[in-house]
Design a protein around this motif. Structure first.
Motif, PDB file in Angstrom:
ATOM      1  N   GLU A 197       0.989  -1.280   0.004  1.00  0.00           N
ATOM      2  CA  GLU A 197      -0.057   0.101  -0.042  1.00  0.00           C
ATOM      3  C   GLU A 197       0.761   1.210   0.045  1.00  0.00           C
ATOM      4  N   ARG A 198       1.340   1.653  -1.186  1.00  0.00           N
ATOM      5  CA  ARG A 198       1.852   2.877  -1.210  1.00  0.00           C
ATOM      6  C   ARG A 198       1.189   3.843  -1.679  1.00  0.00           C
ATOM      7  N   PRO A 199       1.736   5.242  -1.390  1.00  0.00           N
ATOM      8  CA  PRO A 199       0.855   6.288  -1.578  1.00  0.00           C
ATOM      9  C   PRO A 199       0.988   6.692  -3.200  1.00  0.00           C
ATOM     10  N   PRO A 200       0.268   7.677  -3.876  1.00  0.00           N
ATOM     11  CA  PRO A 200       0.020   7.934  -5.215  1.00  0.00           C
ATOM     12  C   PRO A 200       1.514   8.408  -5.672  1.00  0.00           C
ATOM     13  N   ASP A 201       2.237   9.055  -5.035  1.00  0.00           N
ATOM     14  CA  ASP A 201       3.247   9.632  -5.376  1.00  0.00           C
ATOM     15  C   ASP A 201       4.524   8.702  -5.699  1.00  0.00           C
ATOM     16  N   ALA A 202       4.308   7.672  -5.197  1.00  0.00           N
ATOM     17  CA  ALA A 202       5.368   6.331  -5.391  1.00  0.00           C
ATOM     18  C   ALA A 202       4.647   5.316  -6.147  1.00  0.00           C
ATOM     19  N   GLY A 203       3.564   5.510  -7.188  1.00  0.00           N
ATOM     20  CA  GLY A 203       3.159   4.654  -8.026  1.00  0.00           C
ATOM     21  C   GLY A 203       1.590   4.840  -8.023  1.00  0.00           C
ATOM     22  N   ARG A 204       0.982   3.879  -8.362  1.00  0.00           N
ATOM     23  CA  ARG A 204      -0.598   3.830  -8.301  1.00  0.00           C
ATOM     24  C   ARG A 204      -1.229   2.981  -7.444  1.00  0.00           C
ATOM     25  N   ALA A 205      -2.068   3.708  -6.424  1.00  0.00           N
ATOM     26  CA  ALA A 205      -2.822   2.736  -5.520  1.00  0.00           C
ATOM     27  C   ALA A 205      -4.114   2.377  -6.161  1.00  0.00           C
ATOM     28  N   ALA A 206      -4.908   1.712  -5.559  1.00  0.00           N
ATOM     29  CA  ALA A 206      -5.981   1.297  -6.245  1.00  0.00           C
ATOM     30  C   ALA A 206      -7.206   2.424  -5.790  1.00  0.00           C
ATOM     31  N   ASP A 207      -8.444   2.205  -6.780  1.00  0.00           N
ATOM     32  CA  ASP A 207      -9.539   2.977  -6.550  1.00  0.00           C
ATOM     33  C   ASP A 207      -9.560   4.498  -6.332  1.00  0.00           C
ATOM     34  N   GLY A 208      -8.740   5.009  -7.370  1.00  0.00           N
ATOM     35  CA  GLY A 208      -8.528   6.637  -7.297  1.00  0.00           C
ATOM     36  C   GLY A 208      -7.543   6.828  -6.379  1.00  0.00           C
ATOM     37  N   ASP A 209      -6.631   6.155  -6.462  1.00  0.00           N
ATOM     38  CA  ASP A 209      -5.136   6.481  -5.515  1.00  0.00           C
ATOM     39  C   ASP A 209      -5.414   6.501  -4.305  1.00  0.00           C
ATOM     40  N   THR A 210      -6.371   5.541  -3.589  1.00  0.00           N
ATOM     41  CA  THR A 210      -6.515   5.402  -2.198  1.00  0.00           C
ATOM     42  C   THR A 210      -6.487   4.248  -1.731  1.00  0.00           C
ATOM     43  N   GLY A 211      -6.456   4.148  -0.531  1.00  0.00           N
ATOM     44  CA  GLY A 211      -6.214   2.669   0.273  1.00  0.00           C
ATOM     45  C   GLY A 211      -5.912   3.023   1.561  1.00  0.00           C
ATOM     46  N   PRO A 212      -6.148   2.071   2.595  1.00  0.00           N
ATOM     47  CA  PRO A 212      -5.679   2.061   3.842  1.00  0.00           C
ATOM     48  C   PRO A 212      -4.063   2.717   3.890  1.00  0.00           C
ATOM     49  N   GLY A 213      -3.733   3.891   4.633  1.00  0.00           N
ATOM     50  CA  GLY A 213      -2.470   4.216   4.749  1.00  0.00           C
ATOM     51  C   GLY A 213      -1.839   4.096   6.055  1.00  0.00           C
ATOM     52  N   PRO A 214      -0.932   5.017   6.528  1.00  0.00           N
ATOM     53  CA  PRO A 214      -0.177   5.107   7.778  1.00  0.00           C
ATOM     54  C   PRO A 214      -1.239   5.219   8.783  1.00  0.00           C
ATOM     55  N   ALA A 215      -0.887   4.319   9.712  1.00  0.00           N
ATOM     56  CA  ALA A 215      -1.935   4.415  11.096  1.00  0.00           C
ATOM     57  C   ALA A 215      -3.491   4.488  10.791  1.00  0.00           C
ATOM     58  N   GLY A 216      -3.861   3.814   9.586  1.00  0.00           N
ATOM     59  CA  GLY A 216      -5.039   3.667   9.184  1.00  0.00           C
ATOM     60  C   GLY A 216      -5.686   4.979   8.964  1.00  0.00           C
ATOM     61  N   LEU A 217      -5.155   5.975   8.611  1.00  0.00           N
ATOM     62  CA  LEU A 217      -5.794   7.496   8.297  1.00  0.00           C
ATOM     63  C   LEU A 217      -6.453   7.571   7.046  1.00  0.00           C
ATOM     64  N   ARG A 218      -5.907   6.927   5.958  1.00  0.00           N
ATOM     65  CA  ARG A 218      -6.612   6.897   4.772  1.00  0.00           C
ATOM     66  C   ARG A 218      -7.708   6.069   4.553  1.00  0.00           C
ATOM     67  N   ILE A 219      -8.868   6.578   3.834  1.00  0.00           N
ATOM     68  CA  ILE A 219      -9.925   5.737   3.742  1.00  0.00           C
ATOM     69  C   ILE A 219      -9.697   4.983   2.240  1.00  0.00           C
ATOM     70  N   ASP A 220     -10.474   3.893   2.096  1.00  0.00           N
ATOM     71  CA  ASP A 220     -10.753   3.142   0.881  1.00  0.00           C
ATOM     72  C   ASP A 220     -12.050   3.427   0.224  1.00  0.00           C
ATOM     73  N   PRO A 221     -12.019   4.517  -0.499  1.00  0.00           N
ATOM     74  CA  PRO A 221     -13.482   4.668  -1.037  1.00  0.00           C
ATOM     75  C   PRO A 221     -14.296   3.712  -1.349  1.00  0.00           C
ATOM     76  N   LEU A 222     -13.769   2.617  -2.208  1.00  0.00           N
ATOM     77  CA  LEU A 222     -14.620   1.571  -2.763  1.00  0.00           C
ATOM     78  C   LEU A 222     -15.119   0.568  -1.537  1.00  0.00           C
ATOM     79  N   ARG A 223     -14.273   0.572  -0.305  1.00  0.00           N
ATOM     80  CA  ARG A 223     -14.729  -0.343   0.592  1.00  0.00           C
ATOM     81  C   ARG A 223     -15.828   0.353   1.267  1.00  0.00           C
ATOM     82  N   VAL A 224     -15.869   1.881   1.493  1.00  0.00           N
ATOM     83  CA  VAL A 224     -16.879   2.569   2.075  1.00  0.00           C
ATOM     84  C   VAL A 224     -17.990   2.485   1.149  1.00  0.00           C
ATOM     85  N   LEU A 225     -18.044   2.652  -0.043  1.00  0.00           N
ATOM     86  CA  LEU A 225     -19.078   2.458  -0.903  1.00  0.00           C
ATOM     87  C   LEU A 225     -19.945   1.101  -0.900  1.00  0.00           C
TER      88      LEU A 225
END
Length: 799
Positions: free
Chosen positions: A131-159
């Motif tokens: 799970e790397r941030p978008p500035d180091a490649g591509r993440a899923a679902d609109g460049d998002t996903g669970p990130g450091p300390a669980g701060l980033r949301i996964d929009p597809l999971r929420v939907l």
């Protein structure tokens, strides 16, 4: 929703058309293609590093085949890099190809890599694997996903959870992937709905816990404004759906520029590099966003009946692996997959339904062949290709030239390559692979030889990984060709080597890689280090690598004269220093020194390629050292025992003499622990001592008599060492020894009637027993047609 619909509409002064996608989503790719055909824009803007605009035309090259990736690396620090992977079913790739096919300008609009690479990487290092941030490649679902300390949301999971799904992949398949192109009257309808959903999420979660998105989106807004000024309302933007609400938001130019002020910068180079489907998988650690790239590629490319076509491919794979799979199996699997989809309330069978059907119908409930299907088809080993015209460092171009000349094509699937170094092309392949290993480019790893212990064969395990492109860029600082770079790297490694063994290993590598330009420097440093190093352990550790290197001269045509002189001098210093270095050692140090003795003994044996007189002198000196070690009471028992064994194996010690020495050691006056250590050195350490005891009744009888006479208290102390010694024997050897001991003295072997000597041994050859093995010897040597003279010769050899 009317306001959103009008904003996404076909560009009548309402702003750019924003196509929010899921990276590497085949459904998004189909929808983007349909939308572009309907809107017919004047310019296509795509999420990606803005410096890569000059690389877009290469996508039209006939030799460019996805999956590929944009690689950006810092010029002064090539290891600092980032990838933007694109598959054939990626919406961005579809947008690029549509623009090129229709002579429409295409541009990247994301934050330049010069800032991305310079940005601090602390968050990247803390992010979970995959799970790397978008500035180091591509993440899923609109460049998002669970990130450091669980701060980033996964929009597809929420939907998905909002819709009552526990699996975001399954939800995405149901609402997007199973919707065929052209099912909607309005090609922009799916983007309208997705923008509305993402807008609600952005209102609730803001940036989703990652402030870098705000900076990237500010830069993208500036690029969109510039395109609008140039092309008016004919602008289409293809970006991660997560960013669409931010790009739609009205902000001032000054506010956006304020967010970009003071960003760090590094000088960066960009190019296209091959990528693999396996690296698109989350399990690869690159977080490109999909678990099943092979399946998604199939969904995108299948013209119709995707389930039937997929299960037919699965059947073909299983048949190739010798599993019985008929057409009836395929038909039944299709029916079962459709039934499962209906029971689960899905519009069409997805990957989970087809997988369950394959397991039940084609794999008979077993997960073993199913894992093969997942590895070969669901994920896959597709490797993309990049045209030679793509920008590359000189080292990369030289490597590509060598790969073409040697017919050594990079492949994503791991394979073994067997080389016969007597053939020029195979020898050149070997040199290339060894040079790359020295440069840290691990395309190939040496594998264990099968069926040969000679120096003219090598086996390599090859697998091309995308990150090797970064390693090549890093190695470019050493030179512009593979040869010059490996030479410079070897010279530097020799100067900075920590120990003598490191230098000798490097000398061996230089010979394997055939680096004559580096050898003088390496040999000079080797001679200096050997002259100054007084640690016998270091000298003994370094000698085997030197001697192995001498063996490469014949088959590789390398001059090893200087190496032979250093090796002989090193051996002499080991001979002089070894006896005093073996005195007064504790158990651990004694075991380590015993390994050094084994290594030196093997090295002296390998010096047979040296001139006969020199070899004989070294061999004689070494045997004298072994005799000294075998007879000194101050030398630990494990070393004394091993010295006796090595002399016995070389024929320098008679069996009677070896039995006498063992008898003295196992006498009641010797402490049991020292006697057990002697036995460990004599018959332990993987030296074939078990077979020696099986075939020499005298030695086995001595060990048996000593062991039965050890007191109960002492036996407890020596048991761990004896257990370690005998547990290393093969099961058949241990079983034979047990049977011999069970039978007892006098019945363990078959004595000759003539002399009444030791059972199993006689003064003359038993020709009748020797003749019995000749058919087996002929079979092993491949001598099917032999005459009587050959039989006689073999009999002589047996004697």
């Amino acid at each position: 929703m009317t306001g959103v619909e009008s904003a996404v509409g076909r560009g009548t002064g309402a702003g750019p058309v924003l196509l929010g996608v899921r990276h590497h989503g085949p459904g998004s790719a189909r929808a983007v293609r349909a939308a572009l055909e309907e809107v017919r824009p004047r310019v296509v803007l795509i999420e990606g590093p803005s410096e890569a605009d000059a690389l877009i035309p290469l996508a039209a090259d006939e030799e460019m085949r996805p999956p590929v990736a944009l690689l950006a690396h810092a010029v002064d620090e090539p290891g600092r890099s980032a990838f933007w992977p694109l598959a054939g079913f990626s919406p961005e790739w579809v947008a690029i190809r549509w623009a090129l096919d229709h002579d429409v300008p295409a541009r990247f609009i994301d934050l330049p890599a010069t800032h991305t690479l310079a940005w601090g990487s602390k968050e990247d290092e803390e992010a979970p694997e995959g799970e790397r941030p978008p500035d180091a490649g591509r993440a899923a679902d609109g460049d998002t996903g669970p990130g450091p300390a669980g701060l980033r949301i996964d929009p597809l999971r929420v939907l998905a959870e909002t819709a009552g799904y526990d699996d975001p992949e399954r939800w995405w398949e149901d609402v997007v992937e199973h919707r065929g192109a052209g099912e909607e009257d309005d090609a922009l309808a799916p983007f309208t709905a997705l923008e509305e959903a993402m807008g609600a999420l952005r209102e609730t979660y803001g940036s989703g816990g990652h402030d870098r998105d705000l900076v990237r989106e500010a830069y993208m807004r500036l690029r969109v404004r510039a395109a609008q000024r140039e092309f008016d309302d004919g602008v289409v933007v293809v970006c991660g759906a997560w960013h669409v609400p931010a790009l739609r938001r009205k902000t001032t130019v000054a506010a956006d520029k304020a967010l970009l002020k003071g960003l760090p910068k590094v000088k960066a180079d960009l190019t296209w590099v091959p990528w693999t489907h396996r690296r698109l998988s989350r399990s690869s650690g690159y977080g490109a966003g999909i678990d099943s790239p092979g399946w998604y590629g199939h969904l995108f490319s299948a013209p119709d009946r995707p389930v039937e076509r997929w299960l037919t491919r699965v059947a073909g794979l299983l048949r190739a692996e010798d599993r019985i799979v008929s057409s009836a199996h395929v038909i039944e699997a299709v029916r079962l997959a459709e039934t499962l989809a209906a029971m689960r309330g899905r519009p069409l069978p997805g990957l989970s339904e087809t997988t369950d059907a394959v397991r039940a119908v084609m794999c008979e409930g077993s997960d073993v062949p199913l894992e093969l299907v997942r590895d070969r088809l669901v994920v896959g080993d597709v490797l993309g290709e990049v045209p030679p015209s793509a920008p590359a460092v000189p080292l990369q171009r030289d490597l590509a030239r060598l790969q073409r000349r040697l017919r050594l094509k990079p492949e994503a699937l791991e394979r073994e390559l067997e080389l016969d170094l007597r053939k020029e092309n195979d020898a050149a392949r070997s040199r290339l692979l060894h040079r790359l290993r020295l440069l840290g480019i691990a395309w190939g790893e040496p594998a264990a030889l099968r069926g040969s212990t000679g120096t003219f064969r090598e086996t390599w395990r090859l697998r091309w990984e995308p990150e090797l492109s970064v390693r090549i860029a890093e190695a470019g600082i050493w030179g512009t060709t593979v040869l010059s770079a490996a030479t410079a790297k070897a010279e530097t490694d020799a100067v900075t080597a920590q120990g003598l063994a490191d230098v000798t290993a490097l000398a061996e590598h230089c010979l394997l890689a055939e680096l004559p330009g580096a050898l003088p420097t390496v040999m000079r440093i080797l001679a200096d280090r050997a002259a100054l190093d007084t640690d016998v352990g270091h000298l003994a550790q370094a000698l085997p690598a030197l001697v192995r290197s001498l063996r490469y001269g014949d088959v590789r045509g390398t001059d090893t004269g200087a190496l032979a002189g250093v090796a002989a001098g090193l051996a002499e210093r080991v001979f002089v220093g070894l006896p005093p270095a073996c005195a007064g050692l504790d158990a651990d140090a004694a075991e380590e020194m015993r390994r050094h003795v084994d290594a030196v003994h093997q090295a002296v044996g390998l010096l047979g390629d040296a001139p006969a007189a020199e070899h004989g002198r070294l061999r004689g000196r070494w045997q004298s050292v072994l005799r000294v070690l075998s007879g000194r009471d101050t030398v630990p028992g494990v070393i004394r025992g091993r010295a006796v064994r090595l002399l016995l194996d070389d024929g320098e010690l008679a069996h009677d003499e070896a039995a006498l020495l063992m008898g003295l050691v196992l006498s009641p006056g010797t402490p049991p622990a020292d006697a057990a250590a002697w036995i460990e050195g004599f018959v332990g350490g993987g030296s074939g001592g078990g077979l020696l005891l099986v075939h020499d009744e005298r030695l086995l009888g001595l060990v048996d008599a000593w062991l039965t006479g050890v007191s109960a208290e002492a036996f407890t102390d020596v048991l761990p060492l004896l257990r370690r010694t005998f547990s290393a024997y093969e099961p058949g050897v241990r079983r034979t020894l047990g049977e011999l001991v069970r039978r007892g003295p006098g019945a363990r072997g078959r004595a000759t009637a003539a002399d009444g000597g030791t059972p199993g041994f006689a003064a003359d050859l038993d020709l009748q027993r020797a003749d019995a093995v000749l058919p087996v010897v002929r079979l092993l040597l491949g001598l099917d047609d032999v005459d009587e003279n050959t039989n006689n010769d073999l009999a002589g050899v047996t004697g």
